[in-house]
Motif scaffolding. Structure first.
Motif, PDB file in Angstrom:
ATOM      1  N   GLY A  28       1.321  -1.792  -0.012  1.00 19.07           N
ATOM      2  CA  GLY A  28      -0.246  -0.074  -0.065  1.00 19.07           C
ATOM      3  C   GLY A  28       0.733   1.441  -0.330  1.00 19.07           C
ATOM      4  N   PHE A  29       2.487   1.484   0.759  1.00 14.90           N
ATOM      5  CA  PHE A  29       2.550   2.074   0.896  1.00 14.90           C
ATOM      6  C   PHE A  29       3.474   2.674  -0.143  1.00 14.90           C
ATOM      7  CE2 PHE A  29       2.510   1.726   6.269  1.00 14.90           C
ATOM      8  CZ  PHE A  29       1.435   2.695   5.793  1.00 14.90           C
ATOM      9  N   ALA A  30       4.139   1.615  -0.995  1.00  9.22           N
ATOM     10  CA  ALA A  30       4.859   2.017  -2.103  1.00  9.22           C
ATOM     11  C   ALA A  30       3.942   2.330  -3.509  1.00  9.22           C
ATOM     12  CB  ALA A  30       5.333   0.570  -2.237  1.00  9.22           C
ATOM     13  N   ALA A  31       2.809   1.063  -3.480  1.00 10.26           N
ATOM     14  CA  ALA A  31       1.789   2.245  -4.509  1.00 10.26           C
ATOM     15  C   ALA A  31       1.520   3.302  -4.615  1.00 10.26           C
ATOM     16  CB  ALA A  31       0.406   1.487  -4.117  1.00 10.26           C
ATOM     17  N   ALA A  32       1.125   3.859  -3.018  1.00  9.97           N
ATOM     18  CA  ALA A  32       1.343   5.931  -3.114  1.00  9.97           C
ATOM     19  C   ALA A  32       2.206   6.440  -3.474  1.00  9.97           C
ATOM     20  CB  ALA A  32       0.431   5.233  -1.792  1.00  9.97           C
ATOM     21  N   TRP A  33       3.182   5.744  -2.777  1.00  8.80           N
ATOM     22  CA  TRP A  33       4.455   6.381  -3.438  1.00  8.80           C
ATOM     23  C   TRP A  33       4.823   6.146  -4.980  1.00  8.80           C
ATOM     24  CZ3 TRP A  33       8.633   4.543  -6.512  1.00  8.80           C
ATOM     25  CH2 TRP A  33      10.288   5.515  -6.536  1.00  8.80           C
ATOM     26  N   TRP A  34       4.494   5.290  -5.517  1.00  5.80           N
ATOM     27  CA  TRP A  34       4.658   5.598  -7.023  1.00  5.80           C
ATOM     28  C   TRP A  34       3.661   6.090  -8.014  1.00  5.80           C
ATOM     29  CZ3 TRP A  34       1.465   3.291 -11.150  1.00  5.80           C
ATOM     30  CH2 TRP A  34       2.082   2.747 -12.770  1.00  5.80           C
ATOM     31  N   LEU A  35       2.257   6.004  -7.380  1.00  2.64           N
ATOM     32  CA  LEU A  35       1.454   7.181  -7.857  1.00  2.64           C
ATOM     33  C   LEU A  35       1.722   8.365  -7.800  1.00  2.64           C
ATOM     34  CD1 LEU A  35      -2.147   4.913  -6.597  1.00  2.64           C
ATOM     35  CD2 LEU A  35      -0.636   4.923  -9.381  1.00  2.64           C
ATOM     36  N   PRO A 128      -6.380  10.015  -3.221  1.00  4.39           N
ATOM     37  CA  PRO A 128      -6.442   9.229  -4.516  1.00  4.39           C
ATOM     38  C   PRO A 128      -5.120   8.285  -4.626  1.00  4.39           C
ATOM     39  CG  PRO A 128      -7.096  11.860  -5.766  1.00  4.39           C
ATOM     40  CD  PRO A 128      -6.228  11.564  -4.408  1.00  4.39           C
ATOM     41  N   LEU A 129      -4.256   8.267  -3.121  1.00  6.84           N
ATOM     42  CA  LEU A 129      -3.304   7.585  -3.459  1.00  6.84           C
ATOM     43  C   LEU A 129      -3.355   6.080  -2.305  1.00  6.84           C
ATOM     44  CD1 LEU A 129      -0.532  10.433  -2.967  1.00  6.84           C
ATOM     45  CD2 LEU A 129      -1.043   9.535  -4.988  1.00  6.84           C
ATOM     46  N   VAL A 130      -4.606   6.898  -2.308  1.00  5.37           N
ATOM     47  CA  VAL A 130      -4.768   6.048  -0.469  1.00  5.37           C
ATOM     48  C   VAL A 130      -6.175   4.491  -0.880  1.00  5.37           C
ATOM     49  CG1 VAL A 130      -6.574   5.731   1.149  1.00  5.37           C
ATOM     50  CG2 VAL A 130      -4.848   8.144   1.305  1.00  5.37           C
ATOM     51  N   PRO A 131      -6.926   4.740  -1.876  1.00  5.61           N
ATOM     52  CA  PRO A 131      -7.271   3.190  -1.935  1.00  5.61           C
ATOM     53  C   PRO A 131      -6.853   1.856  -2.393  1.00  5.61           C
ATOM     54  CG  PRO A 131      -8.433   4.893  -3.008  1.00  5.61           C
ATOM     55  CD  PRO A 131      -6.962   5.549  -2.943  1.00  5.61           C
ATOM     56  N   ILE A 132      -5.401   2.454  -3.295  1.00  2.63           N
ATOM     57  CA  ILE A 132      -4.687   1.201  -3.497  1.00  2.63           C
ATOM     58  C   ILE A 132      -4.121   0.668  -2.227  1.00  2.63           C
ATOM     59  CG2 ILE A 132      -3.104   0.237  -4.504  1.00  2.63           C
ATOM     60  CD1 ILE A 132      -5.137   0.738  -6.580  1.00  2.63           C
ATOM     61  N   GLY A 133      -3.972   0.963  -1.067  1.00  4.49           N
ATOM     62  CA  GLY A 133      -3.185   0.532   0.543  1.00  4.49           C
ATOM     63  C   GLY A 133      -4.600  -0.252   1.065  1.00  4.49           C
ATOM     64  N   LEU A 134      -5.290   0.481   1.099  1.00  2.00           N
ATOM     65  CA  LEU A 134      -7.149   0.162   1.836  1.00  2.00           C
ATOM     66  C   LEU A 134      -7.132  -1.691   0.922  1.00  2.00           C
ATOM     67  CD1 LEU A 134      -9.156   3.391   1.741  1.00  2.00           C
ATOM     68  CD2 LEU A 134      -8.085   2.474   3.607  1.00  2.00           C
ATOM     69  N   GLY A 135      -7.759  -1.179   0.308  1.00  2.00           N
ATOM     70  CA  GLY A 135      -7.684  -2.646  -0.800  1.00  2.00           C
ATOM     71  C   GLY A 135      -6.512  -4.356  -0.520  1.00  2.00           C
ATOM     72  N   LEU A 183     -13.263   2.713  -5.742  1.00  2.00           N
ATOM     73  CA  LEU A 183     -13.121   3.950  -4.616  1.00  2.00           C
ATOM     74  C   LEU A 183     -11.815   4.406  -5.586  1.00  2.00           C
ATOM     75  CD1 LEU A 183     -13.976   6.493  -2.674  1.00  2.00           C
ATOM     76  CD2 LEU A 183     -12.294   4.806  -0.606  1.00  2.00           C
ATOM     77  N   PHE A 184     -10.595   3.866  -5.895  1.00  2.00           N
ATOM     78  CA  PHE A 184      -9.199   3.972  -6.623  1.00  2.00           C
ATOM     79  C   PHE A 184      -9.852   4.669  -8.178  1.00  2.00           C
ATOM     80  CE2 PHE A 184      -6.353   2.634  -9.536  1.00  2.00           C
ATOM     81  CZ  PHE A 184      -4.794   4.041  -9.458  1.00  2.00           C
ATOM     82  N   VAL A 185     -10.527   4.288  -8.892  1.00  2.00           N
ATOM     83  CA  VAL A 185     -10.498   4.346  -9.821  1.00  2.00           C
ATOM     84  C   VAL A 185     -11.377   5.796  -9.884  1.00  2.00           C
ATOM     85  CG1 VAL A 185     -11.658   3.441 -12.235  1.00  2.00           C
ATOM     86  CG2 VAL A 185     -11.284   1.422 -10.738  1.00  2.00           C
ATOM     87  N   VAL A 186     -12.595   5.812  -9.187  1.00  2.00           N
ATOM     88  CA  VAL A 186     -13.706   7.204  -9.099  1.00  2.00           C
ATOM     89  C   VAL A 186     -12.554   8.125  -9.193  1.00  2.00           C
ATOM     90  CG1 VAL A 186     -15.189   8.140  -8.158  1.00  2.00           C
ATOM     91  CG2 VAL A 186     -15.734   5.730  -9.023  1.00  2.00           C
ATOM     92  N   LEU A 187     -11.979   8.219  -8.266  1.00  2.00           N
ATOM     93  CA  LEU A 187     -10.881   8.727  -7.596  1.00  2.00           C
ATOM     94  C   LEU A 187      -9.570   9.593  -8.385  1.00  2.00           C
ATOM     95  CD1 LEU A 187     -10.189   8.680  -3.126  1.00  2.00           C
ATOM     96  CD2 LEU A 187     -11.508  10.198  -4.878  1.00  2.00           C
TER      97      LEU A 187
END
Length: 258
Positions: A28-35, A128-135, A183-187
């Motif tokens: 989740g943190f890595a995805a947020a950083w990349w995005l 918008p960076l958060v939902p991937i981590g939530l998932g 949530l990620f797609v929409v945001l």
């Protein structure tokens, strides 16, 4: 019907065990950083890659500290009052999304003051960076066989050994789909175009609150709390209601000002 028998330990090195749940946090943190870096590289973003790295670190601290405090105060206040030091017993596990959200907001405020950015400039960028981590976290819950749903007779039911012998809703996967993917797609789409300040933050609060409240209808309530009121209202729904109301207010105010 499927019997859950997934090993929650991803790597066993004897005295050191790496759990899937912990790996999901890292993903989740890595995805947020990349995005975040992708967004920072856009012309006129107002962000640098170095700031994104610092931002994710601050956000991670907010998630961990706020998540733990929220879990203790929202769900186990009685135990905290009996033993305040239990707040620091992080090895026993226990995280709360709503507490983590408050922790992230506090971290964004402090980070924004340091870098001369307003709170909503921060939260509009981060949302918008958060939902991937939530998932990813919900997948971790499913692998760990925790936070299962209520009993169901549907063919998609899963027997969680820690939850008894009856098949239950895999509510963790429902949350993965709604709080993570949808949530990620929409945001991500919504924030890809210029929007009034606060609109992205408000939409995040509104949609997460709605999604969480819906899934709570099939998620098993906390054993020690059960239903808060009306034989259906759970603590998760009670904590999500302010998010829905605040989200609606922020979106309306954003476009009124915009």
């Amino acid at each position: 019907m499927w019997v859950h028998d997934i090993n929650p330990i991803a790597l066993d090195l004897g005295p050191l065990q790496i759990h899937w749940y912990g790996l999901m946090y890292l993903i989740g943190f890595a995805a947020a950083w990349w995005l975040g870096v992708r967004r920072a590289r856009l012309p006129g973003s107002g962000w640098t890659e170095e700031q994104i790295s610092d931002l994710i670190f601050w956000g991670a601290m907010g998630v961990v500290l706020g998540g733990r405090m929220g879990y203790v105060l929202f769900y186990h206040l009685d135990r905290f009052l009996q033993d305040p030091l239990w707040l620091f017993a992080v090895w026993e596990g226990g995280m709360s999304f709503h507490g983590g959200l408050l922790g992230v907001i506090a971290a964004m405020y402090l980070f924004g003051r340091k870098h001369g950015k307003s709170l909503f400039t921060m939260t509009d960028f981060v949302a918008p960076l958060v939902p991937i981590g939530l998932g990813a976290g919900r997948i971790g819950n499913f692998i760990g066989g925790e936070l299962w749903g209520r009993v169901t007779d549907g063919p998609w039911g899963v027997v969680f050994p820690r939850g008894g012998d009856l098949p239950r809703h895999p509510s963790q996967l429902y949350e993965f789909a709604l709080e993570g993917l949808v949530l990620f797609v929409v945001l991500w789409w919504f924030s890809s175009k210029p929007r009034p300040k606060m609109a992205v933050s408000g939409l995040f609060l509104l949609l997460y609150g709605l999604f969480r409240s819906l899934v709570e209808f099939v998620r098993e309530p906390d054993a020690h709390l059960q239903f808060i009121a009306f034989e259906w209202l759970t603590m998760g729904q009670l904590l999500s209601l302010p998010m829905i109301l605040l989200g609606m207010f922020l979106v309306g105010l954003a476009y009124k000002r915009g």
